[in-house]
Design a protein around this motif. Structure first.
Motif, PDB file in Angstrom:
ATOM      1  N   ARG A 108     -11.337  -4.913  -3.126  1.00  0.00           N
ATOM      2  CA  ARG A 108     -11.130  -3.654  -2.415  1.00  0.00           C
ATOM      3  C   ARG A 108     -12.470  -3.256  -1.811  1.00  0.00           C
ATOM      4  O   ARG A 108     -13.491  -3.224  -2.494  1.00  0.00           O
ATOM      5  CB  ARG A 108     -10.619  -2.543  -3.340  1.00  0.00           C
ATOM      6  CG  ARG A 108      -9.132  -2.608  -3.647  1.00  0.00           C
ATOM      7  CD  ARG A 108      -8.687  -1.295  -4.289  1.00  0.00           C
ATOM      8  NE  ARG A 108      -7.257  -1.216  -4.455  1.00  0.00           N
ATOM      9  CZ  ARG A 108      -6.609  -1.545  -5.574  1.00  0.00           C
ATOM     10  NH1 ARG A 108      -7.290  -1.987  -6.619  1.00  0.00           N
ATOM     11  NH2 ARG A 108      -5.299  -1.445  -5.660  1.00  0.00           N
ATOM     12  N   ASP A 158      -0.840   6.535   2.080  1.00  0.00           N
ATOM     13  CA  ASP A 158      -2.085   5.990   2.617  1.00  0.00           C
ATOM     14  C   ASP A 158      -1.870   5.399   4.009  1.00  0.00           C
ATOM     15  O   ASP A 158      -2.738   5.509   4.882  1.00  0.00           O
ATOM     16  CB  ASP A 158      -2.631   4.915   1.678  1.00  0.00           C
ATOM     17  CG  ASP A 158      -3.087   5.484   0.340  1.00  0.00           C
ATOM     18  OD1 ASP A 158      -3.409   6.685   0.295  1.00  0.00           O
ATOM     19  OD2 ASP A 158      -3.106   4.739  -0.647  1.00  0.00           O
ATOM     20  N   PRO A 185      -2.600  -9.478  -2.345  1.00  0.00           N
ATOM     21  CA  PRO A 185      -3.995  -9.073  -2.136  1.00  0.00           C
ATOM     22  C   PRO A 185      -4.942 -10.183  -2.557  1.00  0.00           C
ATOM     23  O   PRO A 185      -4.655 -10.961  -3.474  1.00  0.00           O
ATOM     24  CB  PRO A 185      -4.143  -7.835  -3.030  1.00  0.00           C
ATOM     25  CG  PRO A 185      -3.126  -8.018  -4.105  1.00  0.00           C
ATOM     26  CD  PRO A 185      -1.965  -8.742  -3.466  1.00  0.00           C
ATOM     27  N   TYR A 245      -5.299  -2.342   5.632  1.00  0.00           N
ATOM     28  CA  TYR A 245      -4.892  -3.496   4.832  1.00  0.00           C
ATOM     29  C   TYR A 245      -6.091  -4.403   4.542  1.00  0.00           C
ATOM     30  O   TYR A 245      -6.219  -4.941   3.428  1.00  0.00           O
ATOM     31  CB  TYR A 245      -3.776  -4.264   5.543  1.00  0.00           C
ATOM     32  CG  TYR A 245      -2.415  -3.709   5.214  1.00  0.00           C
ATOM     33  CD1 TYR A 245      -1.811  -3.998   4.006  1.00  0.00           C
ATOM     34  CD2 TYR A 245      -1.746  -2.869   6.107  1.00  0.00           C
ATOM     35  CE1 TYR A 245      -0.568  -3.474   3.680  1.00  0.00           C
ATOM     36  CE2 TYR A 245      -0.508  -2.341   5.801  1.00  0.00           C
ATOM     37  CZ  TYR A 245       0.083  -2.648   4.584  1.00  0.00           C
ATOM     38  OH  TYR A 245       1.305  -2.119   4.255  1.00  0.00           O
ATOM     39  N   GLU A 285      -8.082  -2.965   1.770  1.00  0.00           N
ATOM     40  CA  GLU A 285      -7.404  -3.090   0.485  1.00  0.00           C
ATOM     41  C   GLU A 285      -7.244  -4.536   0.055  1.00  0.00           C
ATOM     42  O   GLU A 285      -6.632  -4.810  -0.979  1.00  0.00           O
ATOM     43  CB  GLU A 285      -6.033  -2.409   0.552  1.00  0.00           C
ATOM     44  CG  GLU A 285      -6.096  -0.914   0.696  1.00  0.00           C
ATOM     45  CD  GLU A 285      -6.756  -0.249  -0.505  1.00  0.00           C
ATOM     46  OE1 GLU A 285      -6.381  -0.591  -1.647  1.00  0.00           O
ATOM     47  OE2 GLU A 285      -7.654   0.586  -0.295  1.00  0.00           O
ATOM     48  N   VAL A 303       0.862  -1.181   0.000  1.00  0.00           N
ATOM     49  CA  VAL A 303       0.000   0.000   0.000  1.00  0.00           C
ATOM     50  C   VAL A 303       0.898   1.231   0.000  1.00  0.00           C
ATOM     51  O   VAL A 303       1.946   1.236   0.665  1.00  0.00           O
ATOM     52  CB  VAL A 303      -0.924  -0.003   1.245  1.00  0.00           C
ATOM     53  CG1 VAL A 303      -1.713   1.294   1.358  1.00  0.00           C
ATOM     54  CG2 VAL A 303      -1.867  -1.195   1.185  1.00  0.00           C
TER      55      VAL A 303
END
Length: 918
Positions: free
Chosen positions: A222, A127, A190, A156, A159, A123
């Motif tokens: 997301r 942010d 992710p 986290y 995301e 990330v």
């Protein structure tokens, strides 16, 4: 004998967080119970930690040299606690020969000294910094760090990094109590979206809602995109008539083995409602559907049907149908409900006349100018609306009050319709009452600011029409004046009294205590150093808090181009002696790539490309490489900028360049470099005073020289030019790209000398003044005057041709080709000159929205020698043009006519470019 008293130390209770009193200040230990007495001779500070000396010393100022006082000690401790720095505070009062020595012992609370982000982040750092919300200089205790860690973990998860590992370490510097906090992160991969199911939507259709949701299996998860999808599903349900539908945000079910997220979207459709509208011709169904209240309320019942009908009626009234009636009913049709709206429009009504009755001292035309209700005209449709008329009555009443009629009454209006009810004649009764003017203006309770200064801030003067709104404006302006002097809690109460027909106004001031700036806490930094932010601030700890300084700090931080956003504000209410300021920034990306393409009549097609880093090593320094090219040549520049040279507000700049250019009658190429210094002496929005000094050194090679220029002594070859230029500019234009008012002034002096390394010696000076005056608004009168003078000296008998003055073209004198004005050789090539005068006047006016026009008159003089400037021929030009407003400045299309004919030249010239002529 030494008398010691522990007055205060930190615990868990008391007036301040974590504070309680261990002993009364009068309690003394020792063989005698006598309290220390006499003058305070010395104030010492003892702490195992480094403290902000200025803040601490300011809080203790005034104790030494005064009689010992328990009350004064308590006040000093209260101020110290207000700083928010300490976890423990004690004070000893020690009797000694000649008086009393005070010894303060402090321990500092843990604070954030450094913040680092390490590991596989996944990330952007900006942010992460925003999520953590930690501030350099702010609290770094275990509770605060645990909250920051939880917030980062939540980021986290949003995301899609459900397996992210976040560890926080915070070793303490025992010398300062500062903590070097590091977030160690292993983000991992992710998650993707697994299956998506819509549950509970048989009527709307799961497939259609999945299409509205917009996400597909296999896409990256997301939370923000999921939330957007849920809103899209809700919108789709309302479009289908399910106004009472409830959509539950899916809880992501993450499978660690597959790293996929399953999403189940639960939908409660509720009953479907169909819309049926009859009798409407002026408004279509889509316009009426936009007036429904069902979606906002989430309920469809008789109450909301009636509310929707009233809103539909208002829509018809706004369109000039004052007799329109909308009736709403709710019925069943099988499983569905039907909201029926029957419309009776009635005739459309225009305003025939507006009259006023009563003994009025204000002309009827002036009153009509305040109103939106008026007969049809060039720019007015003249439609009658009762809602608009009611609003106009309030406007008229406010207007009368502003003219000094505090007891005025306006309305109610009488409306008379013709037989067909298509025209309305309006009569508005007015009772003015006595007119009052402002009498004496007084101020009471002022101490920190003088009464004349306060009265100057009030927008009232004796003899002005009395207006209660302006009286209240005065209250706000006085409070703002006090706030600018640091009195954030000052309260002002106006009162009035009628005396001899005038209204005396008195402002009673309760000043309160001044508030100073405590800690300046900076958050959001990931690459930029803290001192880069602090050096831009127009304030420092210990200064009186001025809200205008906060706005100026935001502007300065934005001007650095280092930050996408800079938020500045207090952390708590300004009730105490100190106010912490929080500065939270979001860093911009340091690397940028800019490019652009365009066209200009004189250069043809042109463009540029630039690659730059605006924040080298987090210092605010910049390095850029820029290439500009046109059909006449190109310029390459490598530029290094130092925003704070040697820690001063002066900005430094180093430039290396290479240029090739085709001029009228010759071409040249040059390469070299320049070093400059500049500083803004005034740097406020709409008011910039800038000084600059530049040393430049360049090699110039002329070639492709026309024979006529050779006959005039312009030869080919290479020449070295070195000069020092000083410039002072004052810019008061707003906005700069397309001024609507203000002025611009410039003065420069350039000297080239062999002592500087130049092969030519000359002095060149330029003066310019430009003014932009709204006349009459919204049109603009723009005027400019430019004067240029140059002299060779020493071994030089003439100026190099590329340093001479030229005129003619889109930015100097329109109606002539580029550089056409002034002396010429036998082949009609311009020679330039040592003297220049250019005058411009332009009247700019709007046409429609972003489209405008202008008419102009330009004139110019170019003389071979300065002494001939008054006798040289004058070249005037006149014309008109169009302006198209764009974010980068107006696109300008001008047609100019040269009023002094030049052989071989067309007197009618067309220009196309971006930006105003001056």
């Amino acid at each position: 004998m030494t008398w010691a008293a522990v007055v205060l130390f930190l615990c868990q209770l008391g007036a301040f967080p974590g504070r309680t009193e261990a002993a009364d200040p009068a309690t003394m230990s020792g063989p005698s119970a006598a309290e220390p007495s006499g003058m305070v001779t010395t104030v010492d500070v003892d702490s195992p930690h480094q403290l902000p000396d200025r803040l601490v010393q300011d809080t203790l100022a005034g104790l030494a040299g005064r009689p010992f006082s328990r009350h004064a000690i308590r006040e000093s401790l209260d101020r110290l606690w207000a700083l928010g720095l300490l976890s423990r505070a004690e004070v000893d009062a020690i009797s000694e020969r000649g008086g009393v020595r005070l010894r303060y012992r402090f321990e500092r609370s843990p604070y954030l000294a450094r913040l680092a982000w390490e590991g596989d982040l996944g990330v952007p750092r900006v942010d992460l910094a925003a999520a953590a919300g930690l501030l350099l200089g702010g609290p770094a205790d275990a509770t605060r760090l645990a909250r920051a860690e939880a917030d980062v973990r939540a980021l986290y998860a949003r995301e899609g990094y459900f397996g992210a590992v976040v560890t926080v370490t915070a070793p303490e510097d025992t010398a300062t109590a500062g903590r070097h906090v590091a977030f160690h992160i292993q983000a991992g991969d992710p998650a993707d979206i697994g299956h998506i199911r819509v549950i509970g939507a048989p009527g709307a259709g799961a497939l259609g809602l999945l299409r509205a949701f917009g996400l597909r299996q296999g896409e990256r998860y997301r939370q923000g995109r999921v939330d957007d999808g849920i809103r899209a599903v809700e919108t789709r349900l309302r479009e289908l008539g399910y106004y009472e539908a409830r959509v539950t945000r899916p809880t992501p079910a993450w499978d660690r083995n597959t790293n996929r997220v399953a999403l189940d979207i639960d939908v409660e459709e509720g009953r479907r409602t169909r819309l049926a509208v009859t009798g409407s011709t002026a408004l279509d169904e889509a316009a009426l559907r936009a007036r429904l209240t069902f979606g906002d309320a989430g309920v469809v019942d008789e109450v909301e049907v009636r509310a929707s009908a009233r809103r539909m009626e208002t829509a018809f009234h706004e369109m000039g149908y004052p007799f329109a009636v909308v009736t709403g009913t709710l019925a069943r049709d099988g499983e569905d409900r039907v909201a029926n709206f029957a419309v009776t429009e009635g005739p459309r009504v225009t305003v025939e006349a507006v009259d006023f009755t009563g003994d009025t001292s204000i002309a009827a035309n002036r009153l009509r100018d305040q109103m939106q209700t008026r007969p049809p005209g060039l720019l007015h449709r003249g439609l009658f609306s009762m809602e608009t008329l009611d609003s106009d009555l309030l406007v008229l009443l406010r207007y009368y009050r502003a003219q000094g009629f505090p007891e005025a009454a306006v309305g109610p209006a009488a409306v008379a319709y013709n037989a067909e009810r298509t025209r309305a004649r309006i009569s508005i009764p007015i009772a003015e009452g006595p007119r009052r003017r402002v009498g004496a203006i007084a101020v009471t309770g002022e101490r920190a600011i003088s009464a004349p200064e306060i009265q100057a801030a009030v927008p009232l003067r004796r003899g002005d029409p009395y207006d209660r709104v302006r009286v209240d404006d005065g209250r706000r302006l006085i409070e703002r004046l006090y706030a600018r002097h640091g009195y954030q809690t000052a309260a002002v109460s106006p009162s009035t009294a009628i005396r001899d027909g005038e209204v005396d106004v008195t402002y009673a001031v309760v000043e309160g205590e001044p508030t100073r700036i405590g800690r300046i806490l900076v958050g959001g930094l990931t690459a930029t150093r803290e001192d880069v932010v602090l050096r831009e601030l127009p304030f420092s700890p210990g200064q009186l808090l001025d809200p205008d300084d906060l706005a100026e700090a935001r502007r300065r931080l934005a001007a650095t181009r280092l930050f996408e956003r800079a938020d500045i504000g207090p952390l708590r209410a300004a009730a105490g002696p100190y106010q912490d300021l929080e500065i939270f920034v979001r860093e911009a990306r340091p690397w940028r790539l800019d490019f652009g393409l365009g066209y200009q009549t004189e250069d043809g097609f042109r463009g540029y490309i630039e690659i730059a880093n605006d924040n080298l090593f987090g210092t605010g320094r910049s390095l850029s490489l820029r290439e500009r090219a046109s059909q006449r040549g190109d310029l390459t520049e490598l530029t290094y900028r130092e925003p704070w040279l040697l820690g001063t507000p002066w900005q430094g700049q180093l430039i290396a360049f290479r240029q090739q250019q085709e001029e009228v009658g010759y071409s040249f190429e040059s390469f070299g470099g320049a070093a400059s210094l500049e500083q803004y002496f005034i740097n406020w929005p709409g008011n910039f005073l800038r000084g600059a000094a530049t040393y430049s050194l360049r090699e110039v090679r002329r070639f492709d020289i026309q024979p006529g220029l050779v006959q005039e002594g312009i030869t080919g070859g290479t020449e070295r030019l070195a000069s020092v230029l000083g410039a002072l500019s004052w810019d008061r234009r707003e906005p700069q790209a397309d001024p609507k008012h203000g002025s611009f002034h410039l003065a420069t002096v350039e000297t080239a000398d062999s002592l500087l390394g130049s092969q030519s010696n000359y002095v060149k000076t330029q003066l310019q003044t430009s003014w932009f005056v709204p006349w009459p608004p919204p049109t603009l009168l723009a005027m400019s005057l430019r004067l240029g003078l140059a002299w060779p000296f020493g071994d030089s008998d003439s100026l190099p041709i590329q340093t001479r003055f030229f005129a003619g073209g889109t930015t100097t004198v329109r109606g002539y080709t580029l550089n056409a004005i002034g002396p010429r050789d036998t082949q009609n090539n311009p020679l330039g000159g040592n003297g220049q005068v250019i005058a411009n006047i332009e009247w700019r006016f709007p046409i429609w929205r972003w489209f405008g026009g202008a008419v102009f008159l330009d004139t110019g003089v170019i003389s071979s020698e300065v002494r001939d400037i008054l006798s040289a021929p004058v070249f005037p030009g006149a014309g008109a043009g169009l302006r198209i407003a764009t974010p980068i400045g107006p696109i300008r299309l001008d047609l100019g006519y040269g009023l002094r004919r030049i052989p071989g030249e067309n007197p009618l010239q067309f220009y196309l470019t971006v930006g105003q002529a001056f």
